[in-house]
Design a protein around this motif. Structure first.
Motif, mmCIF file in Angstrom:
data_model
loop_
_atom_site.group_PDB
_atom_site.id
_atom_site.type_symbol
_atom_site.label_atom_id
_atom_site.label_comp_id
_atom_site.label_asym_id
_atom_site.label_seq_id
_atom_site.Cartn_x
_atom_site.Cartn_y
_atom_site.Cartn_z
ATOM 1 N N GLY A 197 0.788 -1.221 0.000
ATOM 2 C CA GLY A 197 0.000 0.000 0.000
ATOM 3 C C GLY A 197 0.812 1.258 0.000
ATOM 4 N N MET A 198 2.127 1.170 -0.074
ATOM 5 C CA MET A 198 2.970 2.359 -0.032
ATOM 6 C C MET A 198 3.180 2.997 -1.404
ATOM 7 S SD MET A 198 3.651 3.109 2.996
ATOM 8 C CE MET A 198 3.532 2.395 4.616
ATOM 9 N N GLY A 199 2.914 2.283 -2.494
ATOM 10 C CA GLY A 199 2.985 2.897 -3.804
ATOM 11 C C GLY A 199 4.215 2.557 -4.601
ATOM 12 N N LYS A 200 4.764 1.365 -4.430
ATOM 13 C CA LYS A 200 5.957 0.997 -5.188
ATOM 14 C C LYS A 200 5.649 0.859 -6.667
ATOM 15 C CE LYS A 200 6.445 -2.698 -2.773
ATOM 16 N NZ LYS A 200 5.299 -2.496 -1.891
ATOM 17 N N THR A 201 4.595 0.100 -6.990
ATOM 18 C CA THR A 201 4.250 -0.091 -8.396
ATOM 19 C C THR A 201 3.776 1.200 -9.034
ATOM 20 O OG1 THR A 201 3.619 -2.352 -7.847
ATOM 21 C CG2 THR A 201 2.883 -1.501 -9.962
ATOM 22 N N THR A 202 3.065 2.011 -8.271
ATOM 23 C CA THR A 202 2.626 3.302 -8.799
ATOM 24 C C THR A 202 3.821 4.152 -9.187
ATOM 25 O OG1 THR A 202 0.650 3.233 -7.440
ATOM 26 C CG2 THR A 202 1.334 5.381 -8.259
ATOM 27 N N LEU A 203 4.840 4.164 -8.356
ATOM 28 C CA LEU A 203 6.031 4.932 -8.688
ATOM 29 C C LEU A 203 6.722 4.368 -9.916
ATOM 30 C CD1 LEU A 203 7.978 7.189 -8.032
ATOM 31 C CD2 LEU A 203 9.159 5.668 -6.451
ATOM 32 N N ALA A 204 6.738 3.021 -10.030
ATOM 33 C CA ALA A 204 7.334 2.418 -11.225
ATOM 34 C C ALA A 204 6.585 2.851 -12.486
ATOM 35 C CB ALA A 204 7.332 0.897 -11.089
ATOM 36 N N HIS A 205 5.269 2.852 -12.417
ATOM 37 C CA HIS A 205 4.483 3.297 -13.571
ATOM 38 C C HIS A 205 4.654 4.788 -13.815
ATOM 39 C CE1 HIS A 205 1.669 -0.345 -12.733
ATOM 40 N NE2 HIS A 205 2.819 -0.696 -13.297
ATOM 41 N N ARG A 206 4.821 5.517 -12.737
ATOM 42 C CA ARG A 206 5.042 6.963 -12.882
ATOM 43 C C ARG A 206 6.343 7.223 -13.644
ATOM 44 N NH1 ARG A 206 1.530 11.199 -12.583
ATOM 45 N NH2 ARG A 206 2.552 13.090 -11.824
ATOM 46 N N LEU A 207 7.352 6.427 -13.328
ATOM 47 C CA LEU A 207 8.612 6.564 -14.053
ATOM 48 C C LEU A 207 8.421 6.262 -15.541
ATOM 49 C CD1 LEU A 207 11.052 4.873 -11.503
ATOM 50 C CD2 LEU A 207 10.854 7.311 -11.995
ATOM 51 N N CYS A 208 7.649 5.217 -15.826
ATOM 52 C CA CYS A 208 7.378 4.897 -17.233
ATOM 53 C C CYS A 208 6.657 6.046 -17.935
ATOM 54 C CB CYS A 208 6.552 3.616 -17.321
ATOM 55 S SG CYS A 208 7.424 2.143 -16.756
ATOM 56 N N GLN A 209 5.687 6.627 -17.246
ATOM 57 C CA GLN A 209 4.929 7.729 -17.844
ATOM 58 C C GLN A 209 5.833 8.926 -18.102
ATOM 59 O OE1 GLN A 209 1.723 9.093 -15.429
ATOM 60 N NE2 GLN A 209 1.280 10.871 -16.691
ATOM 61 N N LYS A 210 6.670 9.257 -17.079
ATOM 62 C CA LYS A 210 7.548 10.409 -17.255
ATOM 63 C C LYS A 210 8.576 10.156 -18.363
ATOM 64 C CE LYS A 210 5.627 13.053 -14.297
ATOM 65 N NZ LYS A 210 4.888 14.236 -14.793
ATOM 66 N N TRP A 211 9.025 8.914 -18.459
ATOM 67 C CA TRP A 211 9.967 8.610 -19.543
ATOM 68 C C TRP A 211 9.281 8.731 -20.898
ATOM 69 C CZ3 TRP A 211 9.804 4.577 -23.123
ATOM 70 C CH2 TRP A 211 10.936 4.461 -23.952
ATOM 71 N N ALA A 212 8.058 8.242 -20.978
ATOM 72 C CA ALA A 212 7.327 8.337 -22.243
ATOM 73 C C ALA A 212 7.076 9.785 -22.633
ATOM 74 C CB ALA A 212 6.008 7.577 -22.136
ATOM 75 N N GLU A 213 6.955 10.667 -21.620
ATOM 76 C CA GLU A 213 6.743 12.080 -21.891
ATOM 77 C C GLU A 213 8.045 12.829 -22.114
ATOM 78 O OE1 GLU A 213 4.568 13.380 -18.548
ATOM 79 O OE2 GLU A 213 2.721 12.322 -19.075
ATOM 80 N N GLY A 214 9.170 12.124 -22.049
ATOM 81 C CA GLY A 214 10.449 12.725 -22.378
ATOM 82 C C GLY A 214 11.188 13.351 -21.229
#
Length: 2029
Positions: free
Chosen positions: A394-411
């Protein structure tokens, strides 16, 4: 819309009652899980040319109604398409189609998936849409079951292949709360290809959108067609399958999967254009669905172009997967774009170390560029760079991983060209080994072509590739025999750079055991959830512009419990969802009241997801059963076979289930289902357990367990059901009972029983001893129950010390612990050591008033943690100790704590150890000292500071009035404070007062200890320090060791020592002092009056000054005594403070230095008794001679140590002359070889007590002064060659030595010539009192030389030769007259050949008291020779011949030689293990002799010889044979053979067979005696038979025998035996039977006794005690006793007879008027038996003794007994103790006592007599003039009785016992006055009475008093002073009992003073008093004065164990043990 209620039936089991309006509201309600509950994909565009579903339905009206219904809500249908078909791309061009055509196309795609998918879809339609009732029934009956689906397809003759792809559900990692336990999913099938628009994190919740990968499962998929637009101008062609990849795809765009049957011509919608499927293509795959690939026909691209296109494809795919979603209608803004990052903390230590450092919070906001590259910083530049993200569920590990993917996709992450995200949950299903290219392309995204070229590019640019692995903890599968699995092996190679070297790797994991494949340098980042600001930020985003936002914030801010739950982001999202549901319908404060626990959060969530006013009970329970089954089997992923379609539909409708595609390889994919979060699965499982009738309470309680958070090495993964016990406990709350009762269909009793069972289990767990993690889990469970009683039990059961070590804790954990502690009354200590804590965790402890000690030790604690802690500290009212060690707190964090500490005035200890604090920060901290009035310790260790700062701290220590100690040593820096208790209140009332008069006075009176060790101090620092200390308070200790002071600095400190008022110690060790500096130091301290000891050792770098207190500062007597005890315990080599010791050891001193040293020491001699220690130097013979001349000038020294100075033997012997020249010298101890030479005064400090101020009480001083006058001088010379010349010189030197003198010599071997020389010199030493040769080898001639001294030297009184290595000669003083002498020659190897010579030497002695020849080699021959010579030796006492290897021959010869030894009084021989042989003599001929033979193992042939010897030894009157192996036949022979002319002979036999033989056999043995038997005593238990014979035997008249036999009814054998007995026992006067059994031979023994008693006309004594007799046997005995008319004594005590037998015996008392003694003790006398007794007593006019103790007589019996005793005028003894006699009975007894003039003893102890009865009794006892023994103890007599007795005590009184009689000081003193001078008094006992304040004192002599018992009388020192002086007036006193009183050292001193004067005293009991080591030493001194005491008991006095052992070794008669081990009296006394 209809509001009627309808029943929807799903399948065969599920029945849910819904209203149409509820369905509509459900459809309008936004998904609680945020945007990932539906998925936005492009729909297909173009026209669908056919309607295969409609054709198959066959019912056009039904089909048309369904199409029209779905056309009304296209968004709903799109959402369901994504739910059931997540792998289908709904192209946006489908928007151009007609709405109905688009619906038909979508229905077609759903229908071809199979019956399960189609049925679930129809159920969703009926549940979620407003469907007319008739249409609903028709749809369910037609499509809602398997039969309906099959019938519709019957025309086709076959069914479509069933698919598992139900993809509209959310993934299991998209939920609130904690994530599914990925570790338990190793058998779940997961795919590798990922597509889908949005995806949410597995561990996190809906606080942020999370586009994520969606997998396509190739399993069981029919062949499909992948088509692509080649060109609008060109045709289509079928392409070949590509070499790599798991599917077909078009180059340049994402793959498009088209489902359906393309066996006919038609069209399909592609991604961007319409694709026509040609007829030829249809014919090619005629008969089944097909898959084809269409591809542009163009050549291959170059290497760079291929890589560029692949990277663009990768980024485009990520954009589609993770792009943000636009909010939908009616949904809160937070459902779509909320992302609040949790707290991140980077650990700086290695993986094996739990330490870490705080990393700056990662601030991420939507729509802005945020740099998050810090997450990937590593500590190495080469090789793999690995980051591990750790966080709980519940701390958000996977969310942060997906956030990194999103930020990478956005450049934003431009440092990476490629980013790949994998899940271990899916990777674990891979069973084959993968290459990196297969991992990237087969399981993630495949290039369009030329995979090798693309992979080469990625490999070349690996440093710009980021690989993210989610769920590393799931990879921790048990290792097989071949090592780790393929996926973990691949991961390990990537981490270590074996594969794809240089790539960046990031892994997420829960805390616990990590795989060993991680490199040690991997960066560790912890996710710690939300703090307060983050919770507020999330709530603001969640409610966005909604009007309920402010209300939600207020609710959270006002409720601490809910706010602590929100620290977990998952629970924060659930709380917001519940508030969003509750706020509109509830008043302020009511909503949050419904959310007090985690369980009720989930319960409200379920209610919020359910239709208003209706709870789907059956579906919830069925889904809960699935959840429980999954937890039990370790499954979190389910397949269609695991869940029925209705349940799938229910889960989809209520957002409880999620689905996803799983692909494990090419062509293998299927659909998986999971609960939206594992915590939801656990909650539903708990619901099922609590509400389902299938589960009983016994099964339920098995799930209530506590899981430890420590991960064992053998258990890598955590349990799936971690939160299940918590939810069960939460559901056991009374608040949840209505909810559960509704689920259980109103079965409230069953629910209540289950709730009670859960609570009962928790109560049992609460009382157990649990580890830290389990304590936290228990607190969570108990807090969830909301049961105050259970919380109180748990809180009170927690240990006082509660440690939490090395496991992570959250703010929620601490908040829960705080909630439980609120129910605790006692204080508690909390210790957090190595626990990762969130920065805001201390906020959870606000207001926890139960915490007394609070300690944190973790590198993860930083400034934010300190700031939060500073807010909590002032709210902890009981906090006394605060520890904050090993943290990363800087000046900013410390500033917050410094401000908070003054608000905690109750603090007693504060620790800031190991925090890397700067100098200024340390100074800031110490500024708070004056503001903490109760502070006792401040620890600032391990915080490097400079010397200037250290001096500043010293100034603080000097000026701060509460500081007692400043200790600085290398890393240590500690302040110890002890504020005066009386000043605390003043300091609290006036905190701003700088310095009051009281404070100044306190500063002057306080003492300061200053330790600045190894601090690099130099001379100039010392000057500043001295100036500082001169202005400060008195100093207890100053320690400057280990610095750089050198000679000058040491001199300055020595000169300043007298001005600094140092009370105890100044340490200047290890400061570079030289030999020249030693003289300077000595001169500097010569005038220091307070110096007690100076120890300088240059070799050991030691310079220590010890000081004594000045006279005005010395403490009281008790405190000084305690100080002496501690001094003797801690520093046994040091003397009390009245002496001065100068130790100049190992300084290289030579003879040339002595004169200068003595001058420097001359000033010290007049200051006190000086002890000099020059050991370890190089003085030599010259120095010894020079020192002997200088010593008289130094005055009266106490000791001089010259050890290790290289002295020769001549120099050593020359030191003996000092006895004549030095009056202070008493002891000279010399060990020549080891060079130990010590000259000293009295023994170890005893003289100093007499001359100094300790002790100061007069008794001790007087006693010690007397002792000093009698101290002998001693010379101990050991390890020295003792040749005749040396001995002659030594004796000549000692000739003029004052006496008494003790000479102790020790060498390896002393020759006969040397021994003769020494013995010849003895007459020259008249002052010699002791000569001891210890540990010295002697020859075989030495015993004769020493024995000869007994006659040659009249002064020798005892020769003690204990083996040939230890000899001692004791001499008489010149004043003593000649007397007896003793000789001990043990262990000297004496044999037969030495006996005559030794006896001849001993025969020359005039009076030989004792001779001990034990432990030699005499043997039988030597002993025979000795017995022959015995008449020549004038022995008057004891001859000990034990342990001389003798046999039965020696025992028999002893019997034979007794007639020739008239002076032998007694002889005893034991040939067993004891091996004793002792003969006792008397001064003159002894008439009666006693012989005791034990374990002699006589054989039958020895019996006649023994009988002959006994017959000849006419003076032998008593023989005892103990275990001599004589059987009853041999005994009978012995009795028949022993014959004498006249006299008495007693034979006592103790053999093992005596207890088995029986009375009958033993009497038969007695019948064989040759003499007349006068006494028989039988004791079976003691295995003993005693017979007394009288010679000559008088024959009985045969006619009288025959006449008596005629009255016996016996058998032939018994008649013969009785005849023999009548002849042998005709004159039997005493028959004693003790512990016999007369019940085993059918009463034959009792019949024999009856017959025997009938014949015993002269029997006077009959005893039957402690025996077992049957009723018939008692009748026989009573019949026989009835004829014994001359009976004078009858003893029937300690038997347990029945009432009939007792009556029979009582009848025999009638007519026994001659009876003198009657003992019936322990017989139960009831009214009837007592009547017979009193009747018999009334005629016993000659009765002298009556014992009736423990007979339960009572008052009534006492009245009858008193009347019967009126005739017993001769009664002398009356024992009525233990009979429950009260005042009434005593009143009757008192009336007859004056009529008993001969009464001498009365015992009424342990009755119920009060003071009233006691007074009456006292009045009567006054008239008993001959009374000698009075025992009235254990009655409540009180002082009135004592006063009555004291008025006129009987003048012949010998014994007075009044213990525990409720006497006070007045009564006791009156008795003491009455007893004073009593001439006959022998014993007095006043134990257990209160004599406090009363002074027992005897002014007159008590000549016969032997024992006084004053145990537990509250006697103190003052009382004891006069009491002990009275002991000297009791010359016969043997025993003094003073245990359990209040006696201290003063009383011990008084006793020690009188001990030498008491010649008969044997025992003193001082147990359980207040005597210290000093008192024990004084008692030892008293024993040393020749006292005859055998033991002084000192158990349980405040004497340290080692001191007790030391005293015990010096004086064995001091007994400190619990058991009384009384030592034997010294030999020769």
């Amino acid at each position: 819309m209809r509001t009627d209620q309808r029943s929807l039936h799903y399948g065969n089991n599920l029945s849910i009652q819904l209203k149409a309006q509820d369905i509509a509201q459900t459809l309008m309600r936004p998904s609680p899980w945020g945007p990932w509950s539906t998925y936005h994909e492009r729909g297909d565009q173009g026209r669908l040319l056919m309607d295969p579903v409609g054709l198959q339905l066959g019912n056009k009206n039904l089909w048309s109604c369904l199409v029209r219904l779905l056309t009304k809500d296209p968004e709903w249908l799109n959402a369901k398409m994504k739910f059931f078909l997540p792998n289908t791309d709904l192209d946006s061009r489908n928007e151009t189609l007609d709405p109905e055509q688009r619906v038909i196309l979508q229905l077609n795609k759903l229908h071809v998936q199979g019956s399960d998918t189609w049925q679930s879809f129809i159920h969703c339609v009926c549940m979620q849409l407003e469907v007319p009732l008739d249409l609903e029934v028709l749809l369910l009956s037609t499509f809602g079951c398997d039969d309906g689906f099959t019938s519709q397809l019957g025309a086709e003759g076959k069914r479509q292949p069933e698919s598992q792809l139900h993809h509209g559900l959310k993934r299991p990692h998209q939920s609130c709360g904690s994530s599914p336990r990925r570790k338990q999913c190793k058998k779940q099938q997961l795919g590798g290809y990922q597509c889908g628009e949005e995806h949410k994190q597995r561990d996190g919740v809906a606080w942020g959108p999370g586009p994520g990968p969606w997998t396509l499962s190739p399993a069981n998929k029919p062949p499909e067609v992948l088509v692509s637009q080649v060109s609008r101008r060109k045709g289509l062609e079928v392409l070949h399958r590509q070499r790599r990849g798991l599917g077909w795809q078009r180059r340049g765009s994402p793959p498009i999967w088209l489902h359906g049957d393309f066996s006919q011509e038609g069209s399909a919608e592609g991604a961007g254009s319409t694709i026509q499927v040609s007829a030829s293509l249809s014919r090619l795959f005629q008969g089944h669905p097909v898959s084809s690939v269409l591809k542009e026909t163009q050549g291959g691209d170059q290497f760079g172009e291929l890589a560029k296109k692949y990277l663009q494809l990768l980024r485009t795919s990520a954009q589609q997967r993770y792009r943000s979603r636009i909010p939908g209608s009616g949904q809160p803004h937070a459902f779509h774009q909320v992302y609040v990052p949790p707290i991140l903390r980077r650990a700086t230590a290695s993986l094996d170390t739990p330490e870490g450092a705080i990393m700056g919070d990662l601030k991420v906001e939507d729509g802005t560029d945020v740099s998050i590259s810090d997450l990937f910083n590593t500590r190495v530049n080469k090789g793999p760079r690995v980051t591990v993200l750790l966080g709980k569920a519940g701390m958000g590990k996977t969310t942060l991983a997906h956030r990194l993917c999103q930020k990478w996709a956005e450049g934003h992450l431009d440092c990476f060209q490629a980013l790949f995200l994998f899940e271990f949950r899916q990777l674990n299903l891979i069973t084959r080994f993968l290459t990196p290219s297969e991992l990237l392309f087969d399981l993630y995204l495949s290039p369009e072509s030329d995979h090798d070229a693309v992979f080469q590019y990625l490999e070349k640019n690996a440093d710009q590739v980021l690989l993210i692995f989610d769920g590393l903890d799931e990879a921790l599968q048990p290792m097989g025999p071949d090592g780790p699995g393929p996926v973990l092996t691949l991961f390990s190679d990537l981490c270590h750079g074996t594969l794809l070297p240089g790539c960046r790797v990031m892994a997420t994991s829960r805390p616990g055991k990590l795989p060993a494949c991680l490199p040690a340098e991997a960066a560790m980042v912890h996710m710690l959830g939300f703090d307060g600001p983050r919770v507020e930020e999330y709530v603001n985003h969640f409610f966005s512009a909604q009007p309920s936002r402010e209300g939600a914030l207020v609710e959270l801010q006002t409720n601490g419990r809910l706010r602590s739950l929100c620290a977990v982001p998952a629970l924060c999202q659930v709380a917001c969802l519940c508030l969003h549901h509750l706020l509109p319908d509830h008043a302020p404060g009511q909503s949050v009241a419904l959310l007090p626990t985690r369980t009720q959060l989930y319960m409200q969530m379920v209610l919020a997801l359910s239709p208003p006013g209706h709870l789907p009970t059956t579906s919830l329970l069925d889904l809960g059963e699935v959840a429980l089954r999954g937890l039990e089997t370790g499954k979190v992923i389910f397949y269609a076979k695991d869940i029925t379609p209705p349940l799938i539909a229910f889960g989809a409708t209520h957002s409880l289930l999620t689905s996803f595609c799983i692909r494990t390889g090419p062509g293998h994919q299927q659909t998986g289902y999971a609960f939206t979060h594992l915590s939801l699965q656990e909650f539903l499982a708990a619901l099922h357990l609590m509400a389902s009738p299938k589960v009983n309470k016994d099964t339920l309680t098995q799930y209530v367990t506590l899981h430890s958070r420590w991960v064992q090495r053998t258990k890598a993964r955590l349990c799936l059901s971690d939160h299940l016990p918590t939810f069960l406990a939460g559901l056991a709350s009374c608040t949840c009972r209505p909810f559960l009762s509704h689920l259980a269909q109103d079965n409230e009793d069953c629910v209540g029983a289950k709730q009670a069972a859960v609570v009962q289990v928790l109560k049992k767990l609460a009382t157990r001893k649990l580890t830290g993690p389990k304590v936290v889990e228990l607190c969570h469970c108990v807090d969830e129950t909301q049961e105050p009683e259970l919380a109180s039990l748990t809180a009170q059961s927690l240990p006082y010390q509660l440690p939490f070590h090395n496991f992570p804790l959250t703010c929620t954990d601490l908040a829960t612990l705080t909630n439980i502690l609120e129910h605790r009354e006692a204080p508690i200590h909390l210790d957090f050591d190595g626990c990762p804590l969130e920065p805001h965790c201390p906020e959870a402890l606000v207001g926890c008033g139960q915490i007394e000690n609070l300690s944190f030790k973790s590198r993860k604690c930083g400034d934010a943690f300190a700031e939060a802690l500073s807010k909590s500290l002032p709210t902890m009212g009981r906090l006394q100790m605060l520890g904050l060690a090993g943290s990363k707190i800087t000046a900013r964090g410390i500033s917050h704590l410094v401000k908070a500490l003054p608000l905690c005035p109750q603090l007693e200890e504060v620790s800031f150890r190991d925090n890397q604090l700067s100098d200024q920060v340390v100074l800031n901290i110490v500024e708070v000292l004056p503001h903490l009035p109760r502070l006792r310790k401040l620890d600032l260790s391990s915080n490097s500071i400079c010397v200037s700062t250290l001096l500043c701290l010293a100034r603080v220590a000097v000026t701060c009035p509460t500081v007692r100690t400043l200790q600085a040593r290398e890393a240590d820096l500690i302040f110890l404070l002890s504020p005066p208790t009386e000043k605390t209140a003043e300091l609290q009332r006036a905190p701003d007062l700088q310095e009051s008069d009281g404070q100044r006075k306190g500063a002057q009176s306080r003492s300061l200890t200053l330790r600045l060790q190894k601090c690099q101090l130099q001379v100039h620092d010392v000057e500043a320090l001295i100036a500082l200390l001169q202005e400060g308070p008195h100093l207890e200790e100053v320690d400057l060791s280990g610095n750089q002071l050198e000679d000058e600095g040491c001199r300055l400190m020595a000169e300043a020592a007298s001005q600094l008022h140092i009370a105890r110690k100044l340490d200047l060790s290890d400061n570079g002092l030289s030999v020249a500096g030693v003289h300077c130091v000595l001169r500097a301290v010569s005038a220091c009056w307070t110096l007690a000891e100076l120890h300088i050792s240059l070799q050991h770098k030691t310079v220590v000054f010890m000081f004594a207190q000045e006279p005005e500062e010395q403490k009281g007597p008790q405190e000084r005594t305690a100080f002496l005890d501690s001094l003797m315990l801690q520093m046994p080599s040091k003397l009390p403070l009245s002496s001065r010791r100068m130790r100049l050891t190992h300084c290289g001193l030579q003879a040339k230095h002595l004169e200068q040293l003595c001058k420097a020491l001359g000033g010290s001699c007049h200051l006190g008794h000086l002890h000099l220690d020059f050991s370890g130097n190089a003085l030599g013979d010259e120095g010894a001679a020079q020192l002997a001349q200088l010593l008289p000038g130094l005055g009266a020294l106490q000791s001089l140590n010259l050890s290790e100075n290289g002295l020769s033997l001549d120099a050593v012997l020359g030191l003996a002359q000092c006895f004549s020249t030095l009056q202070w010298l008493f002891h000279l101890d010399i060990s020549f070889e080891s060079q130990h030479i010590l000259l000293r005064g009295d023994k170890t400090g005893r003289d100093t007590w007499a001359t100094g101020s300790l002790p100061d009480f007069p008794a001790a001083a007087e006693f010690l002064g007397f002792r000093q006058r009698c101290i002998p001088r001693s010379l101990c010379l050991s390890e020295c060659p003792l040749e005749p010349p040396s001995l002659t010189r030594l004796c000549a030197t000692l000739k003029d030595c004052p006496g008494p003198l003790e000479l102790q010599l020790s060498c390896e071997f002393l020759s006969d010539q040397s021994l003769e020389t020494l013995l010849d010199c003895l007459p020259q030493l008249p002052q010699l009192s002791l000569l001891q040769l210890s540990q010295t080898g002697l020859s075989l001639k030495s015993p004769f030389l020493l024995a000869n001294t007994l006659s040659l030297c009249p002064r020798v009184k005892k020769v003690d030769l204990r083996s040939l290595h230890h000899a001692t000669l004791h001499f008489r003083s010149n004043e003593e007259e000649e007397g007896v002498c003793c000789g001990r020659f043990t262990g000297c190897s004496l044999s037969q050949e030495h006996v005559e010579s030794l006896c001849w030497l001993l025969s020359k002695c005039k009076d030989l008291s004792q001779v001990d020849l034990s432990a030699n080699l005499l043997g039988d021959s030597g002993l025979r020779c000795l017995l022959e010579c015995l008449p020549q030796v004038p022995i008057s006492g004891l001859l000990d011949l034990s342990h001389n290897s003798v046999s039965q021959e020696s025992a028999l010869y002893l019997v034979e030689t007794l007639p020739s030894c008239p002076r032998v009084r007694e002889a005893s021989v034991n040939l067993g293990s004891e091996q004793s042989f002792r003969i006792h003599f008397s001064g003159e001929d002894q008439a009666g002799k006693t012989l005791r033979l034990s374990e002699c193992s006589f054989r039958p042939e020895h019996v006649s010889r023994l009988a002959t010897g006994l017959s000849q030894s006419l003076q032998l009157t008593e023989l005892t044979l103990t275990q001599c192996c004589l059987g009853w036949k041999q005994l009978a022979i012995l009795l028949s053979l022993v014959g004498r002319p006249a006299g008495l002979f007693s034979l006592r036999v103790q053999e093992p067979w005596a207890d088995r033989a029986g009375v009958l056999s033993l009497l038969e043995v007695c019948a064989q005696a040759s003499g007349s038997v006068t006494e028989i005593s039988i004791s079976e238990t003691q295995q003993q038979l005693c017979v007394q014979l009288e010679f000559p035997r008088q024959e009985e008249n045969p006619e009288a025998v025959a006449l008596r036999l005629a009255h016996c009814d016996l058998g032939t054998h018994h008649s013969l035996l009785v005849g023999q007995l009548m002849e042998t026992c005709a004159r039997l006067q005493q028959l004693s039977l003790s512990q016999v059994n007369l019940c085993e031979d059918d009463d034959a023994s009792s019949l024999l006794l009856q017959s025997l008693l009938l014949s015993l006309s002269e029997l006077k004594t009959f005893r039957l005690t402690s025996s077992c007799v049957s009723t018939e046997g008692l009748a026989h005995l009573a019949s026989g006793l009835g004829h014994c008319h001359h009976l004078e004594e009858l003893d029937l005590s300690n038997n347990q007879f029945d009432e009939e037998g007792t009556k029979a015996l009582m009848r025999t008392l009638e007519g026994k008027w001659m009876l003198k003694r009657l003992d019936l003790s322990h017989l139960l006398l009831n009214s009837s038996t007592l009547a017979f007794l009193t009747h018999g007593l009334s005629h016993m006019t000659c009765l002298q003794s009556l014992r009736l103790n423990r007979n339960s007589i009572g008052d009534v019996g006492c009245r009858h007994l008193s009347e019967a005793l009126r005739a017993a005028t001769s009664l002398e003894e009356l024992d009525l103790s233990h009979n429950q006699i009260g005042d009434a009975g005593v009143q009757h007894l008192a009336t007859i006592l004056p009529g008993l003039p001969e009464l001498r003893k009365i015992d009424l102890s342990v009755n119920s007599i009060s003071s009233a009865g006691g007074v009456q009794l006292a009045e009567s006892l006054v008239l008993c003039r001959h009374l000698e023994e009075l025992m009235l103890g254990c009655n409540a007599l009180g002082d009135p009785t004592a006063l009555g007795l004291a008025q006129e005590l009987p003048q012949h009184l010998r014994v007075l016992h009044l213990p525990f009689s409720h006497l006070g000081p007045g009564g006791a003193l009156s008795l003491a006055q009455a007893l004073d001078g009593s001439p006959h008094l022998e014993e007095i006992s006043l134990a257990e009475n209160n004599l406090a304040g009363g002074v027992l004192r005897f002014c007159k002599e008590l000549p016969l008093l032997r024992q006084i018992d004053l145990v537990s009388c509250k006697i103190d020192n003052q009382t004891a002073k006069l009491l002990t002086s009275s002991f000297t007036r009791c010359p016969a006193l043997e025993v003094i009992l003073l245990s359990w009183n209040l006696l201290g050292d003063e009383a011990a001193a008084e006793l020690a003073q009188v001990l030498p004067q008491m010649g008969q005293l044997k025992r003193v009991d001082l147990e359980k008093n207040q005597i210290t080591a000093l008192g024990a030493c004084l008692l030892a001194e008293g024993l040393a004065q020749g006292s005859s005491i055998q033991v002084i008991r000192l158990w349980n006095n405040p004497i340290p164990c080692d001191m007790a052992q030391r005293l015990k070794s010096q004086e064995p008669r001091l007994d400190f043990a619990f058991f009384d081990n009384q030592p034997q009296a010294p030999w020769g006394t």
